[in-house]
Design a protein around this motif. Structure first.
Motif, mmCIF file in Angstrom:
data_model
loop_
_atom_site.group_PDB
_atom_site.id
_atom_site.type_symbol
_atom_site.label_atom_id
_atom_site.label_comp_id
_atom_site.label_asym_id
_atom_site.label_seq_id
_atom_site.Cartn_x
_atom_site.Cartn_y
_atom_site.Cartn_z
ATOM 1 N N ASP A 149 0.795 -1.237 0.000
ATOM 2 C CA ASP A 149 0.000 0.000 0.000
ATOM 3 C C ASP A 149 0.825 1.282 0.000
ATOM 4 O O ASP A 149 0.325 2.336 0.352
ATOM 5 C CB ASP A 149 -0.936 0.055 1.213
ATOM 6 N N LYS A 150 2.106 1.187 -0.355
ATOM 7 C CA LYS A 150 2.962 2.375 -0.284
ATOM 8 C C LYS A 150 3.921 2.415 -1.459
ATOM 9 O O LYS A 150 4.298 1.399 -2.012
ATOM 10 C CB LYS A 150 3.781 2.368 1.006
ATOM 11 N N ILE A 151 4.323 3.622 -1.791
ATOM 12 C CA ILE A 151 5.457 3.843 -2.683
ATOM 13 C C ILE A 151 6.495 4.582 -1.853
ATOM 14 O O ILE A 151 6.174 5.542 -1.147
ATOM 15 C CB ILE A 151 5.070 4.690 -3.909
ATOM 16 N N SER A 197 9.156 10.534 -15.151
ATOM 17 C CA SER A 197 9.103 11.290 -16.401
ATOM 18 C C SER A 197 10.544 11.619 -16.807
ATOM 19 O O SER A 197 11.453 11.600 -15.957
ATOM 20 C CB SER A 197 8.287 12.577 -16.219
ATOM 21 N N PRO A 198 10.780 11.936 -18.076
ATOM 22 C CA PRO A 198 12.151 12.243 -18.520
ATOM 23 C C PRO A 198 12.825 13.380 -17.754
ATOM 24 O O PRO A 198 14.038 13.373 -17.597
ATOM 25 C CB PRO A 198 11.967 12.612 -19.999
ATOM 26 N N ASP A 199 12.041 14.342 -17.243
ATOM 27 C CA ASP A 199 12.641 15.438 -16.479
ATOM 28 C C ASP A 199 12.746 15.122 -14.979
ATOM 29 O O ASP A 199 13.266 15.920 -14.210
ATOM 30 C CB ASP A 199 11.879 16.752 -16.695
ATOM 31 N N GLY A 200 12.224 13.967 -14.546
ATOM 32 C CA GLY A 200 12.303 13.546 -13.149
ATOM 33 C C GLY A 200 11.335 14.250 -12.220
ATOM 34 O O GLY A 200 11.352 14.025 -11.015
ATOM 35 N N LYS A 201 10.435 15.076 -12.743
ATOM 36 C CA LYS A 201 9.528 15.850 -11.898
ATOM 37 C C LYS A 201 8.199 15.138 -11.630
ATOM 38 O O LYS A 201 7.380 15.618 -10.850
ATOM 39 C CB LYS A 201 9.265 17.212 -12.523
ATOM 40 N N LYS A 202 7.987 13.997 -12.268
ATOM 41 C CA LYS A 202 6.769 13.223 -12.057
ATOM 42 C C LYS A 202 7.134 11.758 -11.915
ATOM 43 O O LYS A 202 8.067 11.263 -12.542
ATOM 44 C CB LYS A 202 5.802 13.404 -13.235
ATOM 45 N N TRP A 227 2.485 11.243 -9.500
ATOM 46 C CA TRP A 227 2.870 11.831 -8.221
ATOM 47 C C TRP A 227 3.988 12.846 -8.414
ATOM 48 O O TRP A 227 4.782 12.729 -9.332
ATOM 49 C CB TRP A 227 3.391 10.737 -7.287
ATOM 50 N N ASP A 228 4.067 13.780 -7.471
ATOM 51 C CA ASP A 228 5.229 14.654 -7.364
ATOM 52 C C ASP A 228 6.225 13.910 -6.463
ATOM 53 O O ASP A 228 5.940 13.698 -5.281
ATOM 54 C CB ASP A 228 4.830 15.995 -6.733
ATOM 55 N N VAL A 269 2.609 14.348 -3.351
ATOM 56 C CA VAL A 269 1.261 14.797 -3.690
ATOM 57 C C VAL A 269 0.838 14.157 -5.015
ATOM 58 O O VAL A 269 1.606 14.143 -5.982
ATOM 59 C CB VAL A 269 1.205 16.341 -3.799
ATOM 60 N N GLU A 270 -0.400 13.640 -5.037
ATOM 61 C CA GLU A 270 -0.930 13.062 -6.264
ATOM 62 C C GLU A 270 -1.256 14.181 -7.242
ATOM 63 O O GLU A 270 -1.945 15.138 -6.901
ATOM 64 C CB GLU A 270 -2.191 12.239 -5.974
ATOM 65 N N LEU A 271 -0.732 14.054 -8.452
ATOM 66 C CA LEU A 271 -0.966 15.067 -9.474
ATOM 67 C C LEU A 271 -2.161 14.723 -10.345
ATOM 68 O O LEU A 271 -2.895 15.609 -10.767
ATOM 69 C CB LEU A 271 0.279 15.227 -10.348
ATOM 70 N N ALA A 272 -2.362 13.431 -10.635
ATOM 71 C CA ALA A 272 -3.485 13.038 -11.483
ATOM 72 C C ALA A 272 -3.729 11.542 -11.361
ATOM 73 O O ALA A 272 -2.791 10.764 -11.477
ATOM 74 C CB ALA A 272 -3.204 13.397 -12.938
#
Length: 169
Positions: free
Chosen positions: A89-91, A134-139, A152-153, A158-161
């Motif tokens: 249940d965790k990342i 993501s390729p930029d490491g921000k997601k 996630w961020d 924080v969940e982004l979408a």
């Protein structure tokens, strides 16, 4: 890299200089006939960061992280400074240079006994099967058995979408 047990999963850093891995203390092999085997492993609940050139262990996350699944999905950020992996249940998001750890909870804790079966089903459907930066490491994106994909961020958790397989966007 994973003494004295077994290597369960591992992933190289983008530049190939580091390896992050998880291991098992023991493995059980059961012959079920017709040439087929079932294997179960007892995880050691440690995550290790190793220098590939020297084989030297650079850092180890202690057992207190706990709850690491047998089939751990892992991902390095593109800059090689962050490792994401999942457990029950965790990342977990591990900043390897600072040893900071961020825990993202996928399910809300519920102590209502009547909800135990529902929680167990939700836990199974929410079991993370893939992680990717993501390729930029921000997601950070996670995909679960039930088809849920979340973004996630990785700095804040924080969940982004949220997305669900088969959903119209």
């Amino acid at each position: 890299i994973v003494p004295p047990g077994f290597l369960m999963t591992s992933v190289f850093s983008p530049d190939g200089t580091k390896l992050v891995s998880t291991g098992a203390k023991s493995a059980t092999f059961l012959n079920i006939g017709a040439g087929k085997m079932i294997t179960t492993q007892e995880p050691d609940h440690l995550v290790r960061l190793t220098d590939v050139r020297t084989g030297r262990e650079l850092a180890t996350l202690p057992k207190t992280v706990g709850g690491i699944n047998q089939k751990v999905g892992m991902a390095f950020s593109p800059d090689g400074k962050i490792v994401a992996f999942h457990g029950s249940d965790k990342i977990y998001v591990w900043h390897t240079e600072t040893s900071d750890m961020l825990t993202i909870r996928l399910l809300e804790q519920n102590n209502d006994d009547a909800m135990v079966n529902q929680h167990m089903m939700a836990q199974m459907l929410n079991e993370v099967t893939v992680l990717m930066f993501s390729p930029d490491g921000k997601k950070l994106v996670s995909g679960a058995m039930g088809g849920k994909v979340q973004m996630w961020d990785p700095e804040t958790g924080v969940e982004l979408a949220p997305f669900l397989a088969g959903q119209d966007m």
